[in-house]
Scaffold this active site. Structure first.
Site, PDB file in Angstrom:
ATOM      1  N   TYR A  62     -91.021  64.645 -19.739  1.00  0.00           N
ATOM      2  CA  TYR A  62     -91.684  64.274 -18.473  1.00  0.00           C
ATOM      3  C   TYR A  62     -91.986  65.486 -17.593  1.00  0.00           C
ATOM      4  O   TYR A  62     -92.444  65.317 -16.459  1.00  0.00           O
ATOM      5  CB  TYR A  62     -90.787  63.328 -17.649  1.00  0.00           C
ATOM      6  CG  TYR A  62     -90.175  62.191 -18.416  1.00  0.00           C
ATOM      7  CD1 TYR A  62     -90.965  61.187 -18.971  1.00  0.00           C
ATOM      8  CD2 TYR A  62     -88.793  62.094 -18.584  1.00  0.00           C
ATOM      9  CE1 TYR A  62     -90.400  60.128 -19.674  1.00  0.00           C
ATOM     10  CE2 TYR A  62     -88.219  61.040 -19.281  1.00  0.00           C
ATOM     11  CZ  TYR A  62     -89.023  60.078 -19.819  1.00  0.00           C
ATOM     12  OH  TYR A  62     -88.454  59.035 -20.513  1.00  0.00           O
ATOM     13  N   GLU A  97     -80.828  45.944 -10.934  1.00  0.00           N
ATOM     14  CA  GLU A  97     -80.612  46.591 -12.238  1.00  0.00           C
ATOM     15  C   GLU A  97     -80.704  48.116 -12.129  1.00  0.00           C
ATOM     16  O   GLU A  97     -81.521  48.746 -12.797  1.00  0.00           O
ATOM     17  CB  GLU A  97     -81.676  46.121 -13.238  1.00  0.00           C
ATOM     18  CG  GLU A  97     -81.765  44.632 -13.455  1.00  0.00           C
ATOM     19  CD  GLU A  97     -82.985  44.235 -14.295  1.00  0.00           C
ATOM     20  OE1 GLU A  97     -83.813  45.118 -14.642  1.00  0.00           O
ATOM     21  OE2 GLU A  97     -83.107  43.046 -14.591  1.00  0.00           O
ATOM     22  N   PRO A  98     -79.904  48.734 -11.287  1.00  0.00           N
ATOM     23  CA  PRO A  98     -80.036  50.190 -11.140  1.00  0.00           C
ATOM     24  C   PRO A  98     -79.391  50.938 -12.308  1.00  0.00           C
ATOM     25  O   PRO A  98     -78.361  50.512 -12.833  1.00  0.00           O
ATOM     26  CB  PRO A  98     -79.250  50.469  -9.853  1.00  0.00           C
ATOM     27  CG  PRO A  98     -78.182  49.428  -9.852  1.00  0.00           C
ATOM     28  CD  PRO A  98     -78.787  48.195 -10.475  1.00  0.00           C
ATOM     29  N   GLY A  99     -79.999  52.024 -12.704  1.00  0.00           N
ATOM     30  CA  GLY A  99     -79.387  52.906 -13.696  1.00  0.00           C
ATOM     31  C   GLY A  99     -79.223  54.282 -13.076  1.00  0.00           C
ATOM     32  O   GLY A  99     -78.139  54.721 -12.699  1.00  0.00           O
ATOM     33  N   ARG A 100     -80.377  54.931 -12.897  1.00  0.00           N
ATOM     34  CA  ARG A 100     -80.396  56.328 -12.450  1.00  0.00           C
ATOM     35  C   ARG A 100     -79.615  56.554 -11.156  1.00  0.00           C
ATOM     36  O   ARG A 100     -78.858  57.515 -11.053  1.00  0.00           O
ATOM     37  CB  ARG A 100     -81.870  56.735 -12.238  1.00  0.00           C
ATOM     38  CG  ARG A 100     -82.092  58.203 -12.068  1.00  0.00           C
ATOM     39  CD  ARG A 100     -83.556  58.476 -11.703  1.00  0.00           C
ATOM     40  NE  ARG A 100     -84.507  57.787 -12.516  1.00  0.00           N
ATOM     41  CZ  ARG A 100     -85.090  58.293 -13.612  1.00  0.00           C
ATOM     42  NH1 ARG A 100     -84.804  59.499 -14.021  1.00  0.00           N
ATOM     43  NH2 ARG A 100     -85.965  57.583 -14.292  1.00  0.00           N
ATOM     44  N   TYR A 102     -80.222  58.983 -18.537  1.00  0.00           N
ATOM     45  CA  TYR A 102     -81.233  59.295 -19.550  1.00  0.00           C
ATOM     46  C   TYR A 102     -81.029  60.687 -20.151  1.00  0.00           C
ATOM     47  O   TYR A 102     -81.983  61.403 -20.450  1.00  0.00           O
ATOM     48  CB  TYR A 102     -82.651  59.131 -18.971  1.00  0.00           C
ATOM     49  CG  TYR A 102     -82.818  57.768 -18.335  1.00  0.00           C
ATOM     50  CD1 TYR A 102     -82.874  56.627 -19.127  1.00  0.00           C
ATOM     51  CD2 TYR A 102     -82.860  57.598 -16.944  1.00  0.00           C
ATOM     52  CE1 TYR A 102     -82.977  55.359 -18.552  1.00  0.00           C
ATOM     53  CE2 TYR A 102     -82.951  56.344 -16.363  1.00  0.00           C
ATOM     54  CZ  TYR A 102     -83.013  55.232 -17.174  1.00  0.00           C
ATOM     55  OH  TYR A 102     -83.107  53.981 -16.618  1.00  0.00           O
ATOM     56  N   CYS A 122     -87.648  74.032 -32.588  1.00  0.00           N
ATOM     57  CA  CYS A 122     -88.931  74.653 -32.934  1.00  0.00           C
ATOM     58  C   CYS A 122     -90.117  73.937 -32.321  1.00  0.00           C
ATOM     59  O   CYS A 122     -90.969  73.379 -33.023  1.00  0.00           O
ATOM     60  CB  CYS A 122     -89.036  74.757 -34.439  1.00  0.00           C
ATOM     61  SG  CYS A 122     -87.722  75.802 -35.044  1.00  0.00           S
ATOM     62  N   GLY A 155     -84.905  51.133 -10.588  1.00  0.00           N
ATOM     63  CA  GLY A 155     -86.012  52.043 -10.314  1.00  0.00           C
ATOM     64  C   GLY A 155     -85.857  53.013  -9.167  1.00  0.00           C
ATOM     65  O   GLY A 155     -86.658  53.941  -9.021  1.00  0.00           O
TER      66      GLY A 155
HETATM   67  N1  LLP Z   1     -84.353  47.457 -15.572  1.00  0.00           N
HETATM   68  C1  LLP Z   1     -85.301  47.571 -16.507  1.00  0.00           C
HETATM   69  C2  LLP Z   1     -85.913  46.364 -17.041  1.00  0.00           C
HETATM   70  C3  LLP Z   1     -85.692  48.840 -16.955  1.00  0.00           C
HETATM   71  O1  LLP Z   1     -86.630  48.941 -17.880  1.00  0.00           O
HETATM   72  C4  LLP Z   1     -85.071  49.990 -16.409  1.00  0.00           C
HETATM   73  C5  LLP Z   1     -85.462  51.326 -16.858  1.00  0.00           C
HETATM   74  C6  LLP Z   1     -84.075  49.820 -15.437  1.00  0.00           C
HETATM   75  C7  LLP Z   1     -83.749  48.535 -15.029  1.00  0.00           C
HETATM   76  C8  LLP Z   1     -83.330  50.968 -14.795  1.00  0.00           C
HETATM   77  O2  LLP Z   1     -84.181  51.774 -14.068  1.00  0.00           O
HETATM   78  P1  LLP Z   1     -83.567  52.978 -13.185  1.00  0.00           P
HETATM   79  O3  LLP Z   1     -82.823  52.356 -12.042  1.00  0.00           O
HETATM   80  O4  LLP Z   1     -82.684  53.768 -14.057  1.00  0.00           O
HETATM   81  O5  LLP Z   1     -84.771  53.727 -12.753  1.00  0.00           O
HETATM   82  N2  LLP Z   1     -86.181  57.694 -19.658  1.00  0.00           N
HETATM   83  C9  LLP Z   1     -86.800  57.679 -18.363  1.00  0.00           C
HETATM   84  C10 LLP Z   1     -86.519  56.412 -17.598  1.00  0.00           C
HETATM   85  C11 LLP Z   1     -86.871  55.160 -18.351  1.00  0.00           C
HETATM   86  C12 LLP Z   1     -86.560  53.922 -17.566  1.00  0.00           C
HETATM   87  C13 LLP Z   1     -86.700  52.722 -18.410  1.00  0.00           C
HETATM   88  N3  LLP Z   1     -86.348  51.503 -17.774  1.00  0.00           N
HETATM   89  C14 LLP Z   1     -86.380  58.914 -17.573  1.00  0.00           C
HETATM   90  O6  LLP Z   1     -85.584  59.714 -18.079  1.00  0.00           O
HETATM   91  O7  LLP Z   1     -86.861  59.122 -16.471  1.00  0.00           O
END
Ligand code: LLP
Length: 419
Positions: free
Chosen positions: A335, A292-295, A390, A361, A247
Site C-alpha cells: 500500500y 468490528e475494529p481491528g487496526r 495486518y 528479490c 475501519g
Molecule cells: N470488518 C470487516 C468486515 C472487515 O473487512 C475489516 C477489515 C474489519 C472489520 C476491520 O477493519 P479495521 O478496523 O482493521 O480497519 N490489510 C489492510 C487492511 C484490510 C482490511 C480488511 N478488512 C491493511 O493492512 O491496511
C-alpha cells in the site's frame, strides 16, 4: 522519526521502549526478525474503545475484534478477558476465536466467500450457531438457509448493506462502493425483506456495514450510517443489532490528519439516536450496536524487530539492508504505507536519507524510502513501528523464508513466546 506524540513508542536514554518496556533489554537474546507485542497497550486500546462507546451512551455495545488484523492467541485471550467478541472471515479464524474461548454468541462472520463447510462449522459451534452471519449476497443467504435446514438449526443472520459510498483510503481497502464485491445493494435487501421464502430457516437479527479500513475522515462513515439507519427504519420487524463494522484509522504518520475515537463514537451515537427518536411512538426496540475494529485495537501494540545485514551505496542512494522482508511485513510494499523506522539504540550524529530494504528479490521490498535516520551500522537492530495490525497476519513464506516468531510482553512485563 518524530515519535514525540506516539502512544506506545518512546526513547528513554536513547533506548527504544514499547509501552514502557525497553525493547533491547527484553529481546537481546532473540534471533531477528520477529514481532513483539505489548499486552498492556492492547488492553488500553480496547478499553479506550469500549469506554468511549459507553461514554457516548451507545446501547449495549458489542466489540467484535477483527481477527484478520491479528489472530495471535495470547492477544486474543487478553481481549476475551475484557469482554471482546470476534469478527471472523474464515473457518480458520473461527477455530482460533474458539480456541481463545470467545463465545460463539459473540462471533460475527463476514466475507463474500463463506463456504458450505465454514457455515456448517459455525452453525455447529453452539446450539444457536454464532451471533451472526453477516450475509453478503442472496446466493449466500440461500446457502446458509440450506445448511441450517440440513442441520435442523436456525441461523442468525444480518444483511450487509453496500451503502455505495467512496471512502478516502487506499483503493485496495475501500469496500463500500457500488462496484465493490462487498455487501448487498439497498434495492436487493428490500427484495429479500419482501420475499419471506428467502428468510426461511434463518432468523434476521440485524443489518451491517463495513465501508473500508484506515478511515481518517468520517464523511463517508456518516453517509453510510445514515443509509444503514434508513434501511433499518424500513424493516417492519425488530432488529437485535446494527453492526457498524470496523475501519477507524490510526496515525501511522505523525502529520496525518485523523478523526478521533471520540468523534467516531459521537457520530455513531447521534446518527442512530436520531433514527430512533424519529421513530418515537413506534414500538421498535432499540438495537444494540456491534463494532468490528481491528487496526485501532492492535496496530500500535506491535513492532517488527529486524537486524541490519549490511549497508550499501550506489550513486546517490544509500541502502540499509535488513533481515526482515516484505514477506514478513507487506504493508509498505503493498500500500506504500508509512511506518516508523527506529533504531533500538539511537546513536547521535547526522541524519542521513536512506532506503530501508529487505532481502527479497523485488524492488517493492522496501520499508521506507529516503527516510532520514541517525547513523546505522551492520548488526544494529531497528524496528518497524505500528505493525500490530495486518503485520504477521499478512505474512507469507515468499522466497522460501520461514514465518517469523511472535513474542508478547505480558502485563507483568514478562516476555512470552507465541508457540
Ligand atoms: N470488518 C470487516 C468486515 C472487515 O473487512 C475489516 C477489515 C474489519 C472489520 C476491520 O477493519 P479495521 O478496523 O482493521 O480497519 N490489510 C489492510 C487492511 C484490510 C482490511 C480488511 N478488512 C491493511 O493492512 O491496511
Amino acid at each position: 522519526m518524530d515519535i514525540k506524540q506516539h502512544p506506545t513508542l518512546s526513547y528513554k536514554k536513547n533506548k527504544l521502549h514499547l509501552s514502557g518496556t525497553c525493547i533491547h533489554s527484553i529481546t537481546k537474546e532473540l534471533k531477528t526478525p520477529f514481532y513483539l507485542y505489548n499486552v498492556e497497550a492492547l488492553e488500553r486500546n480496547f478499553l479506550n474503545f469500549s469506554n468511549c462507546a459507553n461514554d457516548h451512551n451507545i446501547f449495549e455495545p458489542l466489540v467484535c475484534f477483527a481477527l484478520k488484523s491479528n489472530p495471535n492467541l495470547n492477544l486474543l485471550k487478553s481481549l476475551k478477558r475484557l469482554g471482546a467478541g470476534a469478527d471472523i472471515v474464515s473457518g480458520g479464524e473461527l477455530k482460533q476465536a474458539l480456541k481463545a474461548k470467545i463465545s460463539p454468541m459473540k462471533i460475527v462472520f463476514s466475507g463474500v466467500g463463506k463456504t458450505e463447510e465454514e457455515i456448517t462449522l459455525a452453525l455447529n459451534s453452539h446450539p444457536q450457531g454464532i451471533y451472526s452471519f453477516n450475509v453478503e449476497s442472496v446466493e449466500e443467504l440461500e446457502m446458509i438457509a440450506k445448511v441450517s435446514k440440513k442441520l435442523n438449526k436456525v441461523a442468525r443472520v444480518a444483511l450487509r448493506l453496500n451503502p455505495q459510498v467512496n471512502v478516502k483510503t487506499h483503493k485496495h481497502i475501500s469496500t463500500g462502493g457500488k462496484s465493490h464485491k462487498f455487501g448487498i445493494l439497498k434495492s436487493d435487501i428490500e427484495g429479500i425483506l419482501k420475499n419471506k421464502k428467502l428468510l426461511k430457516n434463518v432468523l434476521l437479527v440485524g443489518l451491517s456495514i463495513h465501508i473500508g479500513s484506515q478511515l481518517t475522515c468520517l464523511k463517508a462513515t456518516e453517509k453510510a450510517l445514515k443509509e444503514l439507519s434508513n434501511l433499518a427504519l424500513a424493516c417492519d420487524q425488530d432488529l437485535e443489532f446494527l453492526d457498524v463494522g470496523g475501519g477507524l484509522g490510526v496515525p501511522y504518520h505523525p502529520d496525518e490528519p485523523l478523526s478521533s475515537i471520540d468523534e467516531y463514537m459521537s457520530l455513531v451515537s447521534t446518527t442512530i439516536e436520531k433514527y430512533y427518536t424519529s421513530k418515537k411512538g413506534s414500538h421498535q426496540r432499540q438495537p444494540r450496536i456491534v463494532f468490528e475494529p481491528g487496526r485501532y485495537i492492535v496496530a500500535n501494540t506491535g513492532v517488527l524487530v529486524t537486524s541490519v545485514i549490511r549497508t550499501k551505496s550506489s550513486e546517490e542512494n544509500k541502502f540499509i539492508i535488513v533481515d526482515g522482508g516484505m514477506n514478513d511485513f507487506v504493508r509498505s510494499s503493498l500500500y506504500g504505507a508509512y511506518h516508523h523506522v527506529l533504531p533500538l539504540n539511537k546513536r547521535s550524529g547526522v541524519l542521513k536519507a536512506s532506503h530501508v530494504v529487505g532481502p527479497i528479490c523485488e524492488t517493492a521490498d522496501s520499508f521506507a524510502s529516503n527516510r532520514e535516520l541517525p547513523p546505522i551500522k551492520t548488526n544494529d537492530r531497528i524496528c518497524i513501528g505500528d505493525v500490530g495490525a495486518y503485520g504477521f497476519s499478512m505474512s507469507s513464506i515468499y522466497n522460501m523464508r520461514e514465518k517469523i516468531k511472535e513474542y508478547v510482553i505480558d502485563k507483568e512485563g514478562v516476555l512470552i513466546s507465541h508457540k
